[in-house]
Design an enzyme around this catalytic site. Sequence first.
Site, PDB file in Angstrom:
ATOM      1  N   TRP A 149       0.800  -1.233   0.000  1.00  0.00           N
ATOM      2  CA  TRP A 149       0.000   0.000   0.000  1.00  0.00           C
ATOM      3  C   TRP A 149       0.828   1.275   0.000  1.00  0.00           C
ATOM      4  O   TRP A 149       0.387   2.301  -0.480  1.00  0.00           O
ATOM      5  CB  TRP A 149      -0.934  -0.001   1.225  1.00  0.00           C
ATOM      6  CG  TRP A 149      -0.232   0.335   2.488  1.00  0.00           C
ATOM      7  CD1 TRP A 149       0.131   1.594   2.896  1.00  0.00           C
ATOM      8  CD2 TRP A 149       0.239  -0.559   3.495  1.00  0.00           C
ATOM      9  NE1 TRP A 149       0.787   1.524   4.096  1.00  0.00           N
ATOM     10  CE2 TRP A 149       0.860   0.220   4.493  1.00  0.00           C
ATOM     11  CE3 TRP A 149       0.177  -1.936   3.661  1.00  0.00           C
ATOM     12  CZ2 TRP A 149       1.426  -0.345   5.625  1.00  0.00           C
ATOM     13  CZ3 TRP A 149       0.732  -2.492   4.789  1.00  0.00           C
ATOM     14  CH2 TRP A 149       1.353  -1.709   5.750  1.00  0.00           C
ATOM     15  N   LYS A 173      -1.061  -5.394  -9.946  1.00  0.00           N
ATOM     16  CA  LYS A 173      -2.069  -5.530  -8.879  1.00  0.00           C
ATOM     17  C   LYS A 173      -1.806  -4.506  -7.786  1.00  0.00           C
ATOM     18  O   LYS A 173      -0.797  -4.557  -7.092  1.00  0.00           O
ATOM     19  CB  LYS A 173      -2.045  -6.931  -8.260  1.00  0.00           C
ATOM     20  CG  LYS A 173      -3.152  -7.082  -7.220  1.00  0.00           C
ATOM     21  CD  LYS A 173      -3.072  -8.332  -6.411  1.00  0.00           C
ATOM     22  CE  LYS A 173      -2.727  -8.131  -4.963  1.00  0.00           C
ATOM     23  NZ  LYS A 173      -3.433  -7.087  -4.231  1.00  0.00           N
ATOM     24  N   GLY A 227       6.181  -7.857   1.950  1.00  0.00           N
ATOM     25  CA  GLY A 227       6.878  -8.472   3.075  1.00  0.00           C
ATOM     26  C   GLY A 227       7.506  -9.818   2.706  1.00  0.00           C
ATOM     27  O   GLY A 227       7.079 -10.466   1.752  1.00  0.00           O
ATOM     28  N   GLU A 248      11.450  -7.061  -3.770  1.00  0.00           N
ATOM     29  CA  GLU A 248      11.840  -5.897  -2.951  1.00  0.00           C
ATOM     30  C   GLU A 248      11.081  -6.028  -1.641  1.00  0.00           C
ATOM     31  O   GLU A 248       9.874  -5.809  -1.597  1.00  0.00           O
ATOM     32  CB  GLU A 248      11.432  -4.594  -3.660  1.00  0.00           C
ATOM     33  CG  GLU A 248      12.148  -4.328  -4.943  1.00  0.00           C
ATOM     34  CD  GLU A 248      13.615  -4.013  -4.747  1.00  0.00           C
ATOM     35  OE1 GLU A 248      14.039  -3.714  -3.614  1.00  0.00           O
ATOM     36  OE2 GLU A 248      14.359  -4.085  -5.739  1.00  0.00           O
ATOM     37  N   CYS A 282      10.069   1.012   3.563  1.00  0.00           N
ATOM     38  CA  CYS A 282      10.922  -0.179   3.588  1.00  0.00           C
ATOM     39  C   CYS A 282      12.342   0.171   3.999  1.00  0.00           C
ATOM     40  O   CYS A 282      13.049  -0.643   4.565  1.00  0.00           O
ATOM     41  CB  CYS A 282      10.913  -0.851   2.223  1.00  0.00           C
ATOM     42  SG  CYS A 282      11.322   0.260   0.899  1.00  0.00           S
ATOM     43  N   GLU A 379      10.654  -6.122  11.887  1.00  0.00           N
ATOM     44  CA  GLU A 379      10.254  -4.887  11.213  1.00  0.00           C
ATOM     45  C   GLU A 379       8.930  -4.382  11.794  1.00  0.00           C
ATOM     46  O   GLU A 379       7.975  -5.137  11.909  1.00  0.00           O
ATOM     47  CB  GLU A 379      10.087  -5.148   9.707  1.00  0.00           C
ATOM     48  CG  GLU A 379       9.849  -3.879   8.915  1.00  0.00           C
ATOM     49  CD  GLU A 379       9.611  -4.124   7.417  1.00  0.00           C
ATOM     50  OE1 GLU A 379       8.970  -5.130   7.077  1.00  0.00           O
ATOM     51  OE2 GLU A 379      10.059  -3.298   6.610  1.00  0.00           O
TER      52      GLU A 379
HETATM   53  P1  NAD Z   1       2.340  -7.734   1.876  1.00  0.00           P
HETATM   54  O1  NAD Z   1       3.463  -8.607   1.585  1.00  0.00           O
HETATM   55  O2  NAD Z   1       1.331  -8.147   2.900  1.00  0.00           O
HETATM   56  O3  NAD Z   1       1.484  -7.389   0.572  1.00  0.00           O
HETATM   57  C1  NAD Z   1       2.068  -6.893  -0.601  1.00  0.00           C
HETATM   58  C2  NAD Z   1       1.201  -7.258  -1.773  1.00  0.00           C
HETATM   59  O4  NAD Z   1       1.206  -8.672  -1.939  1.00  0.00           O
HETATM   60  C3  NAD Z   1      -0.269  -6.848  -1.649  1.00  0.00           C
HETATM   61  O5  NAD Z   1      -0.694  -6.338  -2.897  1.00  0.00           O
HETATM   62  C4  NAD Z   1      -0.962  -8.179  -1.361  1.00  0.00           C
HETATM   63  O6  NAD Z   1      -2.291  -8.239  -1.804  1.00  0.00           O
HETATM   64  C5  NAD Z   1      -0.103  -9.146  -2.162  1.00  0.00           C
HETATM   65  N1  NAD Z   1      -0.213 -10.547  -1.750  1.00  0.00           N
HETATM   66  C6  NAD Z   1      -0.575 -11.056  -0.552  1.00  0.00           C
HETATM   67  N2  NAD Z   1      -0.555 -12.408  -0.585  1.00  0.00           N
HETATM   68  C7  NAD Z   1      -0.153 -12.760  -1.831  1.00  0.00           C
HETATM   69  C8  NAD Z   1       0.081 -14.001  -2.473  1.00  0.00           C
HETATM   70  N3  NAD Z   1      -0.096 -15.154  -1.845  1.00  0.00           N
HETATM   71  N4  NAD Z   1       0.513 -13.977  -3.747  1.00  0.00           N
HETATM   72  C9  NAD Z   1       0.724 -12.803  -4.402  1.00  0.00           C
HETATM   73  N5  NAD Z   1       0.499 -11.615  -3.834  1.00  0.00           N
HETATM   74  C10 NAD Z   1       0.062 -11.566  -2.567  1.00  0.00           C
HETATM   75  O7  NAD Z   1       3.020  -6.366   2.257  1.00  0.00           O
HETATM   76  P2  NAD Z   1       2.369  -5.172   2.976  1.00  0.00           P
HETATM   77  O8  NAD Z   1       2.171  -5.560   4.404  1.00  0.00           O
HETATM   78  O9  NAD Z   1       1.221  -4.664   2.177  1.00  0.00           O
HETATM   79  O10 NAD Z   1       3.569  -4.101   2.851  1.00  0.00           O
HETATM   80  C11 NAD Z   1       4.544  -3.967   3.777  1.00  0.00           C
HETATM   81  C12 NAD Z   1       5.818  -4.693   3.401  1.00  0.00           C
HETATM   82  O11 NAD Z   1       6.323  -4.259   2.140  1.00  0.00           O
HETATM   83  C13 NAD Z   1       6.926  -4.402   4.395  1.00  0.00           C
HETATM   84  O12 NAD Z   1       7.641  -5.564   4.730  1.00  0.00           O
HETATM   85  C14 NAD Z   1       7.807  -3.428   3.644  1.00  0.00           C
HETATM   86  O13 NAD Z   1       9.129  -3.360   4.122  1.00  0.00           O
HETATM   87  C15 NAD Z   1       7.711  -3.935   2.259  1.00  0.00           C
HETATM   88  N6  NAD Z   1       8.125  -2.896   1.294  1.00  0.00           N
HETATM   89  C16 NAD Z   1       9.288  -3.053   0.590  1.00  0.00           C
HETATM   90  C17 NAD Z   1       9.714  -2.072  -0.307  1.00  0.00           C
HETATM   91  C18 NAD Z   1      10.997  -2.208  -1.093  1.00  0.00           C
HETATM   92  O14 NAD Z   1      11.132  -1.547  -2.111  1.00  0.00           O
HETATM   93  N7  NAD Z   1      11.940  -3.019  -0.695  1.00  0.00           N
HETATM   94  C19 NAD Z   1       8.936  -0.936  -0.484  1.00  0.00           C
HETATM   95  C20 NAD Z   1       7.770  -0.814   0.247  1.00  0.00           C
HETATM   96  C21 NAD Z   1       7.369  -1.808   1.122  1.00  0.00           C
END
Ligand code: NAD
Length: 487
Positions: A149, A173, A227, A248, A282, A379
């Site tokens: 998000w 997505k 994540g 990422e 992140c 985290e």
């Molecule tokens: P998340 O992993 O819960 O969700 C990310 C996305 O994955 C969402 O769109 C979600 O719907 C989708 N998703 C969930 N289950 C899935 C599946 N089984 N298959 C495919 N897609 C699926 O992450 P979050 O909680 O929304 O975001 C926070 C995390 O993102 C933190 O760990 C943060 O550090 C990381 N982040 C990393 C970066 C980077 O560039 N390294 C940038 C921003 C956020």
Amino acid sequence: MQRFQLYIDGAFCDGEASFDSVDPATGKAWAQMPEARETDVDRAVESAHKALYDGPWSKLTATQRGKLLYKLADLVAANAARLAELETRDTGKIIRETSAQIAYVAEYYRYYAGIADKIEGSYLPIDKPDMEVWLRREPVGVVAMVVPWNSQLFLSAVKLGPALAAGCTLVLKASEDGPAPLLEFARLVHEAGFPPGVVNIITGFGPSCGAALGRHPRIAHVAFTGGPETARHVVRNSAENLASTSLELGGKSPFIVFADADLESAANAQVAGIFAATGQSCVAGSRLIVEASVKDRFLALLKRKAEAVRIGSPLDMATEVGPLATARQRQHIDALVERSSAAGARVVTGGRVPVGEGFYYPPTILDCDGVDSPSLAEEFFGPVLSVVSFETEEEALRLANDTVYGLASGVFTQNLTRAHRLMKGIRAGVVWVNTYRAVSPIAPFGGFGLSGHGREGGLAAALDYTRTKTVWLRTSDDPIPDPFVMR
Ligand code: NAD
């Protein structure tokens, strides 16, 4: 309530279902979002596949692709204020940041627009006299892009820009937690004139939409930000279609302050590193590793700055810290602060859920010296800083590398030789020296370890969206000799 639609095959449509999106500043539903499930995902991927191999996109020159990207960049710049307001409304990220960030997102599209016709193949000096051999660079295929998000327009630009420059088609997505800015961005893609199916933008839930997308047989690559736990699902799903992945992920980035640093400047950078975006970044510099002799002075500075932060409505330009994006996120942060306090971490400031509406959480500092605090390892993805001190440079480096992550890091010192030793010794994809949280389309970005693999930004990111094809051309008119000997 405002209603949003999916963008599939060049048309706007409803999803198989719908869900309400919650305004994090009030905790109340404010918009209705379309929910894509397997059938929508399938339609989007099929349209991307058709666009890649049969449609007008496949016949465009690289320069023409670049021109479409330039147009998109201009549209993003012209609509930045509107997109920023939507992102703020749907995710709670403060308008001060979304406005500046989205204006800069246009630069990412501009950068990759320029790269589109600079992706070159190569000619090989082959070791056979009657052969000409080339490597062609072709788009890797249909790409699935999945983002969380926070900073969705930014996190998608670093994927869309290089993928489109390389000639790929894609299904993006948006996160189910605040998809409004990306669903609105689809209108700009449409206006820019990308042929139907080249860019499809959907949203839905992880297991029903994200998983269906990632394992779809026509997907060649999955570009994922999120994540590490979700990343494991993504990688497992890629066992179905054998798609390549770029990941990422999260971080627990060290922020090292030596006694010789400009402490006022370092404190401002630390505030930016942990409280900006309400810590939902992140690259958050979430572990302060400070030289023992200046620890008290530096903590006093930070405490004063943390307590002076203006908390309020994310739509107010004066606000510095807004709400967290979801109630779930706040519960996670609160529970981790509780566990850390129970383990012995001392709360310097913050650390309490405020009363009132919205998902607010105050800037928080935990002194973890001498404590085995979970806050040093896990985290938060929130405005919580954990502090430890060190006596020697070696100890600082050991503490910095004491993590399963390896995304970003910060070093504050006036000592040039020490800065060089640390930039070499720190195991992280980004090292900022005497600055923090700086990004550019020109600079690659990505992590080590559980922070993922692959790089976004820079020229190499565009090459990552290509695959090579080796072409052999025989120049001799003589008949092919002995068929039983490899040539
Ligand atoms: P998340 O992993 O819960 O969700 C990310 C996305 O994955 C969402 O769109 C979600 O719907 C989708 N998703 C969930 N289950 C899935 C599946 N089984 N298959 C495919 N897609 C699926 O992450 P979050 O909680 O929304 O975001 C926070 C995390 O993102 C933190 O760990 C943060 O550090 C990381 N982040 C990393 C970066 C980077 O560039 N390294 C940038 C921003 C956020």
